[in-house]
Design an enzyme around this catalytic site. Sequence first.
Site, PDB file in Angstrom:
ATOM      1  N   HIS A 124      29.687   4.831  19.356  1.00 29.69           N
ATOM      2  CA  HIS A 124      30.470   5.448  18.137  1.00 29.69           C
ATOM      3  C   HIS A 124      31.360   6.350  18.572  1.00 29.69           C
ATOM      4  CE1 HIS A 124      27.560   4.367  15.055  1.00 29.69           C
ATOM      5  NE2 HIS A 124      26.660   4.646  15.651  1.00 29.69           N
ATOM      6  N   PRO A 125      32.674   6.168  18.032  1.00 29.84           N
ATOM      7  CA  PRO A 125      33.953   7.001  18.242  1.00 29.84           C
ATOM      8  C   PRO A 125      33.672   8.302  17.617  1.00 29.84           C
ATOM      9  CG  PRO A 125      34.504   5.462  16.579  1.00 29.84           C
ATOM     10  CD  PRO A 125      33.198   5.212  16.870  1.00 29.84           C
ATOM     11  N   GLU A 130      33.629   3.067   7.366  1.00 31.12           N
ATOM     12  CA  GLU A 130      32.986   4.338   7.251  1.00 31.12           C
ATOM     13  C   GLU A 130      33.723   5.495   7.146  1.00 31.12           C
ATOM     14  OE1 GLU A 130      29.362   1.685   9.309  1.00 31.12           O
ATOM     15  OE2 GLU A 130      30.180   3.200  10.354  1.00 31.12           O
ATOM     16  N   PHE A 175      29.180  13.884  17.942  1.00 32.29           N
ATOM     17  CA  PHE A 175      28.543  14.115  16.599  1.00 32.29           C
ATOM     18  C   PHE A 175      28.508  13.052  15.886  1.00 32.29           C
ATOM     19  CE2 PHE A 175      29.628  15.470  12.368  1.00 32.29           C
ATOM     20  CZ  PHE A 175      28.791  16.235  12.088  1.00 32.29           C
ATOM     21  N   ILE A 216      27.342  11.528  12.350  1.00 34.28           N
ATOM     22  CA  ILE A 216      27.291  11.440  10.931  1.00 34.28           C
ATOM     23  C   ILE A 216      27.529  10.327  10.160  1.00 34.28           C
ATOM     24  CG2 ILE A 216      29.689  12.387  10.741  1.00 34.28           C
ATOM     25  CD1 ILE A 216      28.848  14.298   8.368  1.00 34.28           C
ATOM     26  N   ALA A 223      29.497   8.947   7.645  1.00 33.51           N
ATOM     27  CA  ALA A 223      30.658   9.517   7.080  1.00 33.51           C
ATOM     28  C   ALA A 223      31.153   8.954   5.905  1.00 33.51           C
ATOM     29  CB  ALA A 223      31.758   9.553   8.223  1.00 33.51           C
TER      30      ALA A 223
END
Length: 295
Positions: free
Chosen positions: A61-62, A78, A109, A111, A113
């Site tokens: 993930h970025p 997202e 991190f 999440i 989103a």
Amino acid sequence: MATLRPLTVEDVLRVNGSRRFAAALAATSPFDSLTNALIAARCIWLNEVDVTGWLEAFAAHPPIGTTSSSVSKWSKEEQSAALSTATDSTAQELSEWNAKYREKFGFVFMICASGRTAPEVLAELKRRYANRPIVELEAAAEEELKITELRLAKLFSAETAAPPTSGSSNRTRPPITTHVLDTALGSPAAGIEVHLEMWKDATSPPSFDNKEFKGWTTLGTSITNNDGRSGQLMDNVDNVAPGFYRISFNTSKYAPSGFFPYVSIIFEIKRSQTTEHFHVPLLHSPFSFTTYRGS
């Protein structure tokens, strides 16, 4: 009953970057419903994938807020709400806190989103930064699972859509769209958060008697623009999957003194309608709303 074709490891890696997870879910496929696919995914992620696998998935993930051209289409979708609500100062603060978080915990991190604004994401990042590493690792794994479930729903929806009919052409817009008008002001309603969801269990449709409505899976989110139109809520496919859909509007942030904290519109697309377009607008005022099927 729609059945997803057997998945390849490459299919699943689009959903979750852990190779151990991808191999296990591919080996368990095909699935006769999205519900069974989600159950299998949750079981594998929580019971068969170790910390190394979790970290491998996180690494795919970025950082939240990244706008690089290398970011995948699903990641962009997202993060659309966060990106569209980020000011220059918020974007800078997100970048700084992303770096602080990675330095402390050693991974990006995590999440889910979808539907979250930049200030909401930033507040959650700051809150979780105070966690102990073991607590935060588990929190990140839960967020990864939410993203995995959302992407599985997209994959399942695309695979179970009816094949194109003879002579059909590619759409110029997604099959489900919406816009919001403020009937009290007589103008478009900008800045309203919109979610599009699909009922995930084809064997048990939603009904008035459902008490908890836990069967919905998010397909996409957006924020209405200055013309009151939402961004793209789903892939631009020729044939939409039949089933039950729900569009929800976060009207509380737009009209905090209004009567309705949010508005949800549920509708059904039948198998005979999969090539049609469904425009479902919301006409909203602080104390009333209406909708219709438009074009």
